[in-house]
Every structure is written in C-alpha cells, then in structure tokens.
Design a protein around this motif. Structure first.
Motif, PDB file in Angstrom:
ATOM      1  N   LYS A   6       0.845  -1.207   0.000  1.00  0.00           N
ATOM      2  CA  LYS A   6       0.000   0.000   0.000  1.00  0.00           C
ATOM      3  C   LYS A   6       0.874   1.249   0.000  1.00  0.00           C
ATOM      4  O   LYS A   6       0.584   2.217  -0.693  1.00  0.00           O
ATOM      5  N   GLY A   7       1.923   1.216   0.794  1.00  0.00           N
ATOM      6  CA  GLY A   7       2.830   2.363   0.868  1.00  0.00           C
ATOM      7  C   GLY A   7       3.450   2.676  -0.485  1.00  0.00           C
ATOM      8  O   GLY A   7       3.497   3.834  -0.908  1.00  0.00           O
ATOM      9  N   VAL A   8       3.914   1.659  -1.183  1.00  0.00           N
ATOM     10  CA  VAL A   8       4.518   1.872  -2.500  1.00  0.00           C
ATOM     11  C   VAL A   8       3.478   2.391  -3.483  1.00  0.00           C
ATOM     12  O   VAL A   8       3.749   3.304  -4.273  1.00  0.00           O
ATOM     13  N   LEU A   9       2.276   1.842  -3.440  1.00  0.00           N
ATOM     14  CA  LEU A   9       1.204   2.314  -4.321  1.00  0.00           C
ATOM     15  C   LEU A   9       0.876   3.782  -4.034  1.00  0.00           C
ATOM     16  O   LEU A   9       0.715   4.580  -4.965  1.00  0.00           O
ATOM     17  N   ALA A  49      11.540   6.668  -2.173  1.00  0.00           N
ATOM     18  CA  ALA A  49      11.314   6.741  -0.723  1.00  0.00           C
ATOM     19  C   ALA A  49      11.104   5.353  -0.125  1.00  0.00           C
ATOM     20  O   ALA A  49      11.214   5.175   1.081  1.00  0.00           O
ATOM     21  N   GLY A  50      10.814   4.379  -0.970  1.00  0.00           N
ATOM     22  CA  GLY A  50      10.699   3.006  -0.484  1.00  0.00           C
ATOM     23  C   GLY A  50      11.987   2.517   0.151  1.00  0.00           C
ATOM     24  O   GLY A  50      11.971   1.614   0.988  1.00  0.00           O
ATOM     25  N   VAL A  51      13.103   3.125  -0.218  1.00  0.00           N
ATOM     26  CA  VAL A  51      14.386   2.784   0.393  1.00  0.00           C
ATOM     27  C   VAL A  51      14.343   3.107   1.884  1.00  0.00           C
ATOM     28  O   VAL A  51      14.971   2.430   2.695  1.00  0.00           O
ATOM     29  N   VAL A  52      13.590   4.126   2.246  1.00  0.00           N
ATOM     30  CA  VAL A  52      13.449   4.485   3.658  1.00  0.00           C
ATOM     31  C   VAL A  52      12.846   3.320   4.437  1.00  0.00           C
ATOM     32  O   VAL A  52      13.202   3.084   5.590  1.00  0.00           O
ATOM     33  N   LEU A  53      11.953   2.576   3.775  1.00  0.00           N
ATOM     34  CA  LEU A  53      11.352   1.420   4.443  1.00  0.00           C
ATOM     35  C   LEU A  53      12.390   0.366   4.806  1.00  0.00           C
ATOM     36  O   LEU A  53      12.241  -0.332   5.806  1.00  0.00           O
ATOM     37  N   ALA A  54      13.423   0.235   4.004  1.00  0.00           N
ATOM     38  CA  ALA A  54      14.469  -0.737   4.313  1.00  0.00           C
ATOM     39  C   ALA A  54      15.232  -0.345   5.577  1.00  0.00           C
ATOM     40  O   ALA A  54      15.619  -1.205   6.372  1.00  0.00           O
ATOM     41  N   GLN A  55      15.449   0.963   5.754  1.00  0.00           N
ATOM     42  CA  GLN A  55      16.172   1.440   6.932  1.00  0.00           C
ATOM     43  C   GLN A  55      15.282   1.536   8.171  1.00  0.00           C
ATOM     44  O   GLN A  55      15.715   1.274   9.278  1.00  0.00           O
ATOM     45  N   PHE A  56      14.032   1.956   7.943  1.00  0.00           N
ATOM     46  CA  PHE A  56      13.087   2.172   9.044  1.00  0.00           C
ATOM     47  C   PHE A  56      11.777   1.454   8.722  1.00  0.00           C
ATOM     48  O   PHE A  56      10.804   2.075   8.304  1.00  0.00           O
ATOM     49  N   PRO A  57      11.715   0.138   8.933  1.00  0.00           N
ATOM     50  CA  PRO A  57      10.532  -0.622   8.544  1.00  0.00           C
ATOM     51  C   PRO A  57       9.256  -0.248   9.298  1.00  0.00           C
ATOM     52  O   PRO A  57       8.153  -0.519   8.834  1.00  0.00           O
ATOM     53  N   ILE A  59       8.353   2.893   9.995  1.00  0.00           N
ATOM     54  CA  ILE A  59       8.046   4.306   9.762  1.00  0.00           C
ATOM     55  C   ILE A  59       6.548   4.453   9.473  1.00  0.00           C
ATOM     56  O   ILE A  59       5.967   3.656   8.728  1.00  0.00           O
ATOM     57  N   PRO A  60       5.893   5.426  10.079  1.00  0.00           N
ATOM     58  CA  PRO A  60       4.459   5.627   9.826  1.00  0.00           C
ATOM     59  C   PRO A  60       4.216   6.037   8.367  1.00  0.00           C
ATOM     60  O   PRO A  60       5.054   6.691   7.735  1.00  0.00           O
ATOM     61  N   LEU A  61       3.072   5.634   7.841  1.00  0.00           N
ATOM     62  CA  LEU A  61       2.742   5.912   6.447  1.00  0.00           C
ATOM     63  C   LEU A  61       2.770   7.403   6.116  1.00  0.00           C
ATOM     64  O   LEU A  61       3.311   7.780   5.069  1.00  0.00           O
ATOM     65  N   PRO A  62       2.236   8.301   6.974  1.00  0.00           N
ATOM     66  CA  PRO A  62       2.318   9.734   6.633  1.00  0.00           C
ATOM     67  C   PRO A  62       3.758  10.239   6.492  1.00  0.00           C
ATOM     68  O   PRO A  62       4.043  11.064   5.627  1.00  0.00           O
ATOM     69  N   ALA A  63       4.664   9.728   7.304  1.00  0.00           N
ATOM     70  CA  ALA A  63       6.067  10.138   7.185  1.00  0.00           C
ATOM     71  C   ALA A  63       6.663   9.621   5.882  1.00  0.00           C
ATOM     72  O   ALA A  63       7.400  10.336   5.194  1.00  0.00           O
ATOM     73  N   LEU A  64       6.331   8.397   5.514  1.00  0.00           N
ATOM     74  CA  LEU A  64       6.813   7.829   4.259  1.00  0.00           C
ATOM     75  C   LEU A  64       6.291   8.626   3.063  1.00  0.00           C
ATOM     76  O   LEU A  64       7.023   8.916   2.126  1.00  0.00           O
ATOM     77  N   ILE A  65       5.048   9.016   3.126  1.00  0.00           N
ATOM     78  CA  ILE A  65       4.455   9.811   2.045  1.00  0.00           C
ATOM     79  C   ILE A  65       5.127  11.181   1.962  1.00  0.00           C
ATOM     80  O   ILE A  65       5.376  11.694   0.878  1.00  0.00           O
ATOM     81  N   GLY A  66       5.463  11.773   3.094  1.00  0.00           N
ATOM     82  CA  GLY A  66       6.170  13.056   3.091  1.00  0.00           C
ATOM     83  C   GLY A  66       7.528  12.951   2.445  1.00  0.00           C
ATOM     84  O   GLY A  66       7.913  13.790   1.629  1.00  0.00           O
ATOM     85  N   VAL A  67       8.266  11.901   2.780  1.00  0.00           N
ATOM     86  CA  VAL A  67       9.580  11.683   2.164  1.00  0.00           C
ATOM     87  C   VAL A  67       9.412  11.442   0.671  1.00  0.00           C
ATOM     88  O   VAL A  67      10.151  11.979  -0.156  1.00  0.00           O
TER      89      VAL A  67
END
Length: 94
Positions: A6-9, A49-57, A59-67
């Motif tokens: 969902k995050g990647v989508l 920004a999906g790379v951020v998920l590898a470092q911080f699995p 991470i809240p979705l709003p923060a991931l979307i901001g990045v």
C-alpha cells in the motif's frame, strides 16, 4: 494487500499527482505526451522513498508519504534538468 505494498502504491500515485501538478503550474503547453511523461517521472522518483522502508521498517505511512513527496519533487526536477542537458550534449556532437 500488505502494508508495504500500500505504501509503494501511495508513493506512485502521489508522485504522479505531483508531476501533473507541476505541469499545471508551468507555462509549458500541456500535451498528452508531456502529462504522461511528468506523471511517470514523478511516480518513479517518489518510489525511491521506499528505500526508507528498508532502513526504518516501522516508519508511519504519513512520514513515508512526506519523504516520497519531497523526493518526487526534487528528484523529478533534477532528472529532468540532467536529461535535457544530456540530450543537448548529444545533439551538439557531430
């Protein structure tokens, strides 16, 4: 669909919308080709920004979307400028 999918989508969609939004505020003539190109470029660069998920699995979705939004804006501008420079260099070679 799992949470990371969902995050990647979300990142792809947000990046595409950012690309289209940048096109709408520019003074360029809007064509289908340009709109599609900007949407693809924005979507692709924001998924970095999906790379951020590898470092911080966790991470809240709003923060991931901001990045992803920041990368979608900055990354697309950088890539577009680099590609234009590269194409101009290739056109000038004999």
């Amino acid at each position: 669909m799992q949470e990371h999918e969902k995050g990647v989508l979300y990142l792809v969609v947000i990046g595409a919308v950012i690309g289209l939004g940048k096109l709408l505020v520019s003074s360029e003539k809007i064509t289908g080709r340009l709109a599609l190109g900007r949407a693809i470029l924005g979507g692709a660069t924001s998924t970095v920004a999906g790379v951020v998920l590898a470092q911080f699995p966790t991470i809240p979705l709003p923060a991931l979307i901001g990045v992803g939004s920041a990368l979608g804006i900055l990354g697309a501008q950088f890539l577009e400028a680099w590609l234009k420079t590269r194409v101009n260099q290739l056109e000038q070679k004999p």
